[in-house]
Design a protein around this motif. Structure first.
Motif, mmCIF file in Angstrom:
data_model
loop_
_atom_site.group_PDB
_atom_site.id
_atom_site.type_symbol
_atom_site.label_atom_id
_atom_site.label_comp_id
_atom_site.label_asym_id
_atom_site.label_seq_id
_atom_site.Cartn_x
_atom_site.Cartn_y
_atom_site.Cartn_z
ATOM 1 N N GLY A 87 0.756 -1.225 -0.147
ATOM 2 C CA GLY A 87 0.153 0.104 -0.025
ATOM 3 C C GLY A 87 0.762 1.261 0.118
ATOM 4 O O GLY A 87 2.040 1.184 0.170
ATOM 5 N N HIS A 88 0.173 2.564 -0.144
ATOM 6 C CA HIS A 88 0.855 3.616 -0.322
ATOM 7 C C HIS A 88 0.121 4.653 0.610
ATOM 8 O O HIS A 88 -1.137 4.650 0.517
ATOM 9 C CB HIS A 88 0.797 4.185 -1.711
ATOM 10 N N TRP A 89 1.207 5.606 1.001
ATOM 11 C CA TRP A 89 0.284 6.720 1.701
ATOM 12 C C TRP A 89 1.333 7.898 1.951
ATOM 13 O O TRP A 89 2.635 7.635 1.611
ATOM 14 C CB TRP A 89 -0.133 6.334 3.092
ATOM 15 N N SER A 90 1.077 9.028 1.984
ATOM 16 C CA SER A 90 1.585 10.354 2.143
ATOM 17 C C SER A 90 1.497 10.874 3.544
ATOM 18 O O SER A 90 0.222 10.926 4.209
ATOM 19 C CB SER A 90 1.375 11.248 1.179
ATOM 20 N N GLY A 91 2.351 11.590 4.006
ATOM 21 C CA GLY A 91 2.314 12.193 5.134
ATOM 22 C C GLY A 91 3.397 13.405 5.394
ATOM 23 O O GLY A 91 3.882 14.161 4.291
ATOM 24 N N THR A 92 3.927 13.694 6.606
ATOM 25 C CA THR A 92 4.963 14.535 6.797
ATOM 26 C C THR A 92 5.825 14.046 7.810
ATOM 27 O O THR A 92 5.550 13.226 8.619
ATOM 28 C CB THR A 92 4.307 16.012 7.226
ATOM 29 N N ASN A 93 7.169 14.420 7.695
ATOM 30 C CA ASN A 93 7.995 13.955 8.836
ATOM 31 C C ASN A 93 8.535 15.302 9.699
ATOM 32 O O ASN A 93 9.372 15.159 10.355
ATOM 33 C CB ASN A 93 9.442 13.302 8.147
ATOM 34 N N GLY A 94 7.632 16.240 9.686
ATOM 35 C CA GLY A 94 8.050 17.342 10.670
ATOM 36 C C GLY A 94 8.775 18.400 9.647
ATOM 37 O O GLY A 94 8.931 19.520 10.025
ATOM 38 N N ARG A 95 9.302 18.017 8.586
ATOM 39 C CA ARG A 95 10.324 18.796 7.740
ATOM 40 C C ARG A 95 9.607 19.192 6.438
ATOM 41 O O ARG A 95 9.786 20.264 6.127
ATOM 42 C CB ARG A 95 11.687 18.329 7.822
ATOM 43 N N SER A 96 9.363 17.973 5.802
ATOM 44 C CA SER A 96 8.671 18.035 4.542
ATOM 45 C C SER A 96 7.721 17.025 4.291
ATOM 46 O O SER A 96 7.443 16.068 5.264
ATOM 47 C CB SER A 96 10.020 18.061 3.672
ATOM 48 N N GLY A 156 15.287 -7.101 15.491
ATOM 49 C CA GLY A 156 14.139 -7.796 14.675
ATOM 50 C C GLY A 156 13.935 -6.722 13.342
ATOM 51 O O GLY A 156 12.991 -7.059 12.475
ATOM 52 N N SER A 157 14.843 -5.857 13.074
ATOM 53 C CA SER A 157 14.780 -5.018 11.911
ATOM 54 C C SER A 157 16.228 -4.803 11.265
ATOM 55 O O SER A 157 17.298 -4.895 11.909
ATOM 56 C CB SER A 157 14.279 -3.701 12.459
ATOM 57 N N VAL A 158 16.148 -4.083 9.801
ATOM 58 C CA VAL A 158 17.205 -3.718 9.124
ATOM 59 C C VAL A 158 16.937 -2.270 8.839
ATOM 60 O O VAL A 158 15.678 -2.211 8.174
ATOM 61 C CB VAL A 158 17.615 -4.631 8.124
ATOM 62 N N LEU A 159 17.662 -1.239 8.970
ATOM 63 C CA LEU A 159 17.446 0.109 8.460
ATOM 64 C C LEU A 159 18.584 0.165 7.465
ATOM 65 O O LEU A 159 19.598 -0.067 7.729
ATOM 66 C CB LEU A 159 17.594 0.927 9.579
ATOM 67 N N TRP A 160 18.378 1.197 6.469
ATOM 68 C CA TRP A 160 19.125 1.922 5.426
ATOM 69 C C TRP A 160 18.676 3.013 4.816
ATOM 70 O O TRP A 160 17.333 3.181 5.034
ATOM 71 C CB TRP A 160 19.713 0.818 4.793
ATOM 72 N N SER A 161 19.276 3.624 3.971
ATOM 73 C CA SER A 161 18.898 4.957 3.451
ATOM 74 C C SER A 161 19.490 4.860 1.979
ATOM 75 O O SER A 161 20.348 4.436 1.740
ATOM 76 C CB SER A 161 19.472 6.082 4.138
ATOM 77 N N LEU A 162 18.742 5.835 1.361
ATOM 78 C CA LEU A 162 19.006 5.882 -0.089
ATOM 79 C C LEU A 162 19.193 7.543 -0.260
ATOM 80 O O LEU A 162 18.098 8.174 -0.226
ATOM 81 C CB LEU A 162 18.012 5.406 -1.210
ATOM 82 N N ARG A 163 20.218 7.959 -0.770
ATOM 83 C CA ARG A 163 20.386 9.506 -0.937
ATOM 84 C C ARG A 163 20.818 9.949 -2.212
ATOM 85 O O ARG A 163 21.617 9.304 -3.043
ATOM 86 C CB ARG A 163 21.736 9.810 0.168
ATOM 87 N N SER A 164 20.083 11.167 -2.617
ATOM 88 C CA SER A 164 20.519 11.915 -3.822
ATOM 89 C C SER A 164 20.141 13.412 -3.536
ATOM 90 O O SER A 164 19.762 13.824 -2.227
ATOM 91 C CB SER A 164 19.630 11.371 -4.921
ATOM 92 N N ASN A 168 15.410 11.694 -1.303
ATOM 93 C CA ASN A 168 16.061 10.924 -0.337
ATOM 94 C C ASN A 168 15.272 9.898 0.427
ATOM 95 O O ASN A 168 13.852 10.419 0.719
ATOM 96 C CB ASN A 168 16.792 11.800 0.940
ATOM 97 N N CYS A 169 15.538 8.698 0.559
ATOM 98 C CA CYS A 169 14.617 7.661 1.208
ATOM 99 C C CYS A 169 15.080 7.039 2.357
ATOM 100 O O CYS A 169 16.419 6.525 2.335
ATOM 101 C CB CYS A 169 14.407 6.627 0.205
ATOM 102 N N GLY A 190 14.326 13.620 3.056
ATOM 103 C CA GLY A 190 14.513 12.330 3.627
ATOM 104 C C GLY A 190 13.086 11.814 4.109
ATOM 105 O O GLY A 190 12.109 12.443 4.090
ATOM 106 N N GLY A 191 12.877 10.507 4.641
ATOM 107 C CA GLY A 191 11.740 9.986 5.176
ATOM 108 C C GLY A 191 11.334 10.152 6.523
ATOM 109 O O GLY A 191 11.807 11.028 7.418
ATOM 110 N N MET A 192 10.477 9.203 7.068
ATOM 111 C CA MET A 192 10.050 9.510 8.385
ATOM 112 C C MET A 192 11.096 8.831 9.388
ATOM 113 O O MET A 192 11.928 8.164 8.988
ATOM 114 C CB MET A 192 8.498 8.654 8.457
ATOM 115 N N ASP A 193 10.527 8.733 10.688
ATOM 116 C CA ASP A 193 11.421 8.159 11.542
ATOM 117 C C ASP A 193 11.463 6.478 11.562
ATOM 118 O O ASP A 193 10.422 6.106 11.918
ATOM 119 C CB ASP A 193 11.041 8.594 13.044
ATOM 120 N N THR A 194 12.201 6.082 10.803
ATOM 121 C CA THR A 194 12.337 4.577 10.745
ATOM 122 C C THR A 194 12.480 3.633 12.181
ATOM 123 O O THR A 194 11.959 2.869 11.834
ATOM 124 C CB THR A 194 13.551 4.166 9.698
#
Length: 213
Positions: A87-96, A156-164, A168-169, A190-194
């Motif tokens: 699924g897909h959704w949009s929101g804000t991370n407090g900055r953008s 129980g998790s793995v985190l990473w980022s994609l930057r340009s 940014n993800c 960038g994205g939300m608090d992962t």
């Protein structure tokens, strides 16, 4: 005499063509639990707005595809899911503004969450610092650099980022019991608090497992 001989030959021929067939053994389906295939949509967050996001459809090189691919995401599909959803959704991370893609899967009971997380972690570590070319379903192309997380991933998790420069993800994968969830959260800044999102995703898995155990 001739008729008797012919009858004997006919009986022998028919007997020779008759084959005893053992009862076919039923092929046992792999058990699925404690979370059932029918519950796969319940792994999605309540924030889901629709199922039509502009997902990352092609990633080059293939060795790093798991870090970005959202169509048939390797971190999930390579382990043989019994059911998948997204699924897909949009929101804000407090900055953008941020856009989020969620991908979820339920597996047979012999699924190893630890192995799935270890595989994802190894690929993220191997691809950290490398560039990946990503093409979306709408044919938009990005060049990202894969980055290891700047924060400690919850158990129980793995985190990473994609930057340009323009997009940014921040990504996560969690797995427990016989289920896994992957989320890509992207925006200009960038994205939300992962970390929080990973903890919430793990809680969804645990709640389903507890309710069906």
């Amino acid at each position: 005499m001739t008729k008797c001989l012919a009858a004997v030959i006919l009986i022998c021929v028919l007997a020779g063509c008759t084959r005893t067939v053992d009862n076919p053994r039923a092929t046992s389906q792999a058990s699925i639990g404690p979370i059932t295939a029918g519950q796969v949509a319940d792994l999605l967050s309540p924030d889901i707005q629709n199922h039509d996001g502009n997902r990352f459809a092609v990633v080059v090189p293939d060795s790093c595809a798991g870090t970005a691919l959202e169509v048939d995401p390797p971190f999930l599909v390579d382990h043989g899911p019994a059911a998948e959803d997204g699924g897909h959704w949009s929101g804000t991370n407090g900055r953008s503004e941020v856009v989020n893609e969620e991908m979820v899967a339920v597996y047979p009971s012999d699924f190893s969450a630890a192995d799935a997380l270890a595989t994802a972690r190894q690929i993220v570590e191997a691809c950290a610092g490398r560039r990946v070319e990503v093409t979306t379903m709408a044919d938009r192309t990005y060049t990202f650099t894969v980055e290891a997380p700047a924060v400690q991933a919850p158990a129980g998790s793995v985190l990473w980022s994609l930057r340009s420069a323009e997009w940014n993800c921040d990504n996560l994968m969690v797995a427990a019991h016989n289920a896994a969830i992957e989320v890509t959260s992207c925006g200009p800044g960038g994205g939300m608090d992962t970390v929080t999102a990973a903890e919430q995703a793990l809680k969804r898995i645990e709640m389903l497992a507890d309710n069906t155990a």
